[in-house]
Structures are given as structure tokens and as C-alpha cells.
Design a protein around this motif. Sequence first.
Motif, PDB file in Angstrom:
ATOM      1  N   PHE A   1     -12.152  32.488 -69.895  1.00 42.58           N
ATOM      2  CA  PHE A   1     -11.331  32.439 -68.681  1.00 42.58           C
ATOM      3  C   PHE A   1     -11.775  31.401 -67.654  1.00 42.58           C
ATOM      4  O   PHE A   1     -10.983  30.575 -67.192  1.00 42.58           O
ATOM      5  N   GLU A   2     -13.050  31.419 -67.281  1.00 38.61           N
ATOM      6  CA  GLU A   2     -13.452  30.664 -66.101  1.00 38.61           C
ATOM      7  C   GLU A   2     -13.394  29.144 -66.251  1.00 38.61           C
ATOM      8  O   GLU A   2     -13.043  28.452 -65.278  1.00 38.61           O
TER       9      GLU A   2
ATOM     10  N   ASP B   1     -19.456  24.637 -69.153  1.00 37.37           N
ATOM     11  CA  ASP B   1     -20.139  25.072 -70.370  1.00 37.37           C
ATOM     12  C   ASP B   1     -21.622  25.325 -70.077  1.00 37.37           C
ATOM     13  O   ASP B   1     -22.186  26.356 -70.457  1.00 37.37           O
ATOM     14  N   GLU B   2     -22.244  24.385 -69.364  1.00 41.53           N
ATOM     15  CA  GLU B   2     -23.649  24.551 -68.983  1.00 41.53           C
ATOM     16  C   GLU B   2     -23.815  25.705 -68.001  1.00 41.53           C
ATOM     17  O   GLU B   2     -24.751  26.506 -68.109  1.00 41.53           O
ATOM     18  N   HIS B   3     -22.905  25.782 -67.047  1.00 45.73           N
ATOM     19  CA  HIS B   3     -22.957  26.794 -65.998  1.00 45.73           C
ATOM     20  C   HIS B   3     -22.925  28.206 -66.589  1.00 45.73           C
ATOM     21  O   HIS B   3     -23.762  29.059 -66.281  1.00 45.73           O
ATOM     22  N   LEU B   4     -21.982  28.466 -67.466  1.00 49.90           N
ATOM     23  CA  LEU B   4     -21.852  29.793 -68.064  1.00 49.90           C
ATOM     24  C   LEU B   4     -22.988  30.072 -69.027  1.00 49.90           C
ATOM     25  O   LEU B   4     -23.441  31.212 -69.157  1.00 49.90           O
ATOM     26  N   GLY B   5     -23.453  29.035 -69.716  1.00 49.86           N
ATOM     27  CA  GLY B   5     -24.526  29.219 -70.683  1.00 49.86           C
ATOM     28  C   GLY B   5     -25.810  29.717 -70.058  1.00 49.86           C
ATOM     29  O   GLY B   5     -26.574  30.451 -70.689  1.00 49.86           O
ATOM     30  N   GLY B   6     -26.073  29.349 -68.798  1.00 46.43           N
ATOM     31  CA  GLY B   6     -27.299  29.802 -68.146  1.00 46.43           C
ATOM     32  C   GLY B   6     -27.370  31.313 -68.044  1.00 46.43           C
ATOM     33  O   GLY B   6     -28.392  31.929 -68.371  1.00 46.43           O
TER      34      GLY B   6
END
Length: 260
Positions: free
Chosen positions: A111-112, A227-232
Motif C-alpha cells: 500500500f504505502e 523500499d528502503e524505508h519499509l525494509g528498515g
Amino acid sequence: MLTGVEFRPVQTRKTFEEAVAQIAERVRHGELRVGDRLPSERLVAEQMGISRPTLREAVRVLVKAGVLEVRPGSAGGMFVVGDVVPRELVHRTQQLRLGEIGGVLEARRLFEPRVAQLAAAYATEDDFAALEETIERQRALLRDDRMPQSAEDRFLQLDLQFHLGIASATRNRSIMKLMRSLLRDLEIARDMTLHEPLAPAWSVEVHERTLAAIRSGDLDRVEAVMDEHLGGLERTWERESGRSMVRPVPEFLRPVADRG
């Protein structure tokens, strides 16, 4: 200032706890600010579908927590006097089990990133200014070598407000409603990020790059930083919980860096 905020009907048997949670949530998300006056007791109780005595009990808890103040007289009412909701108050009303967070993170990845890309298409300079202000307020909290508990609570609330600010920039009320629901379910996982060394500093830095990507209008750039943001948070949850996704992750849900 009298706020136009509205509340949703209580849908669980824990009417008292949900009434506390709804008001606290609006403060955490920045929709109710210090100085705002809530609608009348009668109207809030009607909107939530609960009795006025039940609402009064919920208000007493929030008064004791330093979030609300009840003032008598014709100009009185329920006023917001504190913009930080104690984390233990949030956790007391949190019903999501730890094992369910993996599914919430999965839904977030679907979603985000699309929300951020839509924001890149519709955001205005006012939206960018509001997001930058939220980042600056987070940055100010990093100036102390060690965050006290109250500063950690404030930092997490600003993080929530940054993500809601992106959703608000889409000019889509349905997206805002879905984002609020998603962020409610992510409360436990978000708290985990502050257990990691330098996580607050990384959060500010990735917020800055997320804002820059949205401002650029480059959808591939937005995709990469989200992608990086959510992966953290996903990696933090795996370390803290000792679990991984309970089912194979489809190719289209995997972080870009992990795809073959």
C-alpha cells in the motif's frame, strides 16, 4: 480553537478502552493539537455510540495522563493540553498480537509505496512545508545525546505524522482512512525501532530522502526510497520477534534489492 474532528462508532465490547484510544490516536496523529477544544461531550458520545458516563471515564484517564483538561463554564469543555500520549497508555489499548505484525507489514508494502507515488503527483508546496516541519521537529529531538522517554514518545508521534502527511498529500479521504488504520496496527512494531542503535537518526535521514523523492516527482526514485524505508522496520521486526514471514513472500512483495 474548536476542532471539527469526528469520531467513529465504538465497535468492540471494550467501550471504555476504545474511547481512550480514539482520542489518544487523534492527538498522536496531530489531528488534535494543544489548545484545541473537542466537540461537546454529548456529540462525542453520540459519534462513538457510547454513554456519556463511559466517555467521562475515558476523559478522566486522559486528564490524568496530562493529555486533556476539562474546564467548567460556558466557554469550557474538553481541551487538549498535552501533545504527547504516554506510550504505556497506547499499549494498554493495543489489541494487535505480536504474531500478526508480519501480516501488517506485508499489507504496508503493498500500500504505502503507491501512496507516496500518488503524493508525488498531487502534493503542493504547503504539503512539502508541513512534511519539512515534521522532519525539523524530529531533528531537534536528536540534539540530546540520549533521548528521555518523553522525547522518544514525541519522536514516534512525529514519525506517524510524517506518514499521515504523505497520505494527506494525495487528497484522497479513503487513503487517509486506510493509512490511519494501518498505522494503528503498526504501533508495536514502530516502538521496536527505537531499541536499535541510531534508529532515530536513520529515520530522520530517510524521511529527508523520502521528501526529496516525492518533491522530485520521479516515481522510480520514490519507489526506491520507500523500499528502503519499509525494509528498515521489516528487518527490525524480524530481529526483535525472532520470526520471519510465515509464508513464502511473492516476488512482487520482495524488496527490490533481494529480487533475482
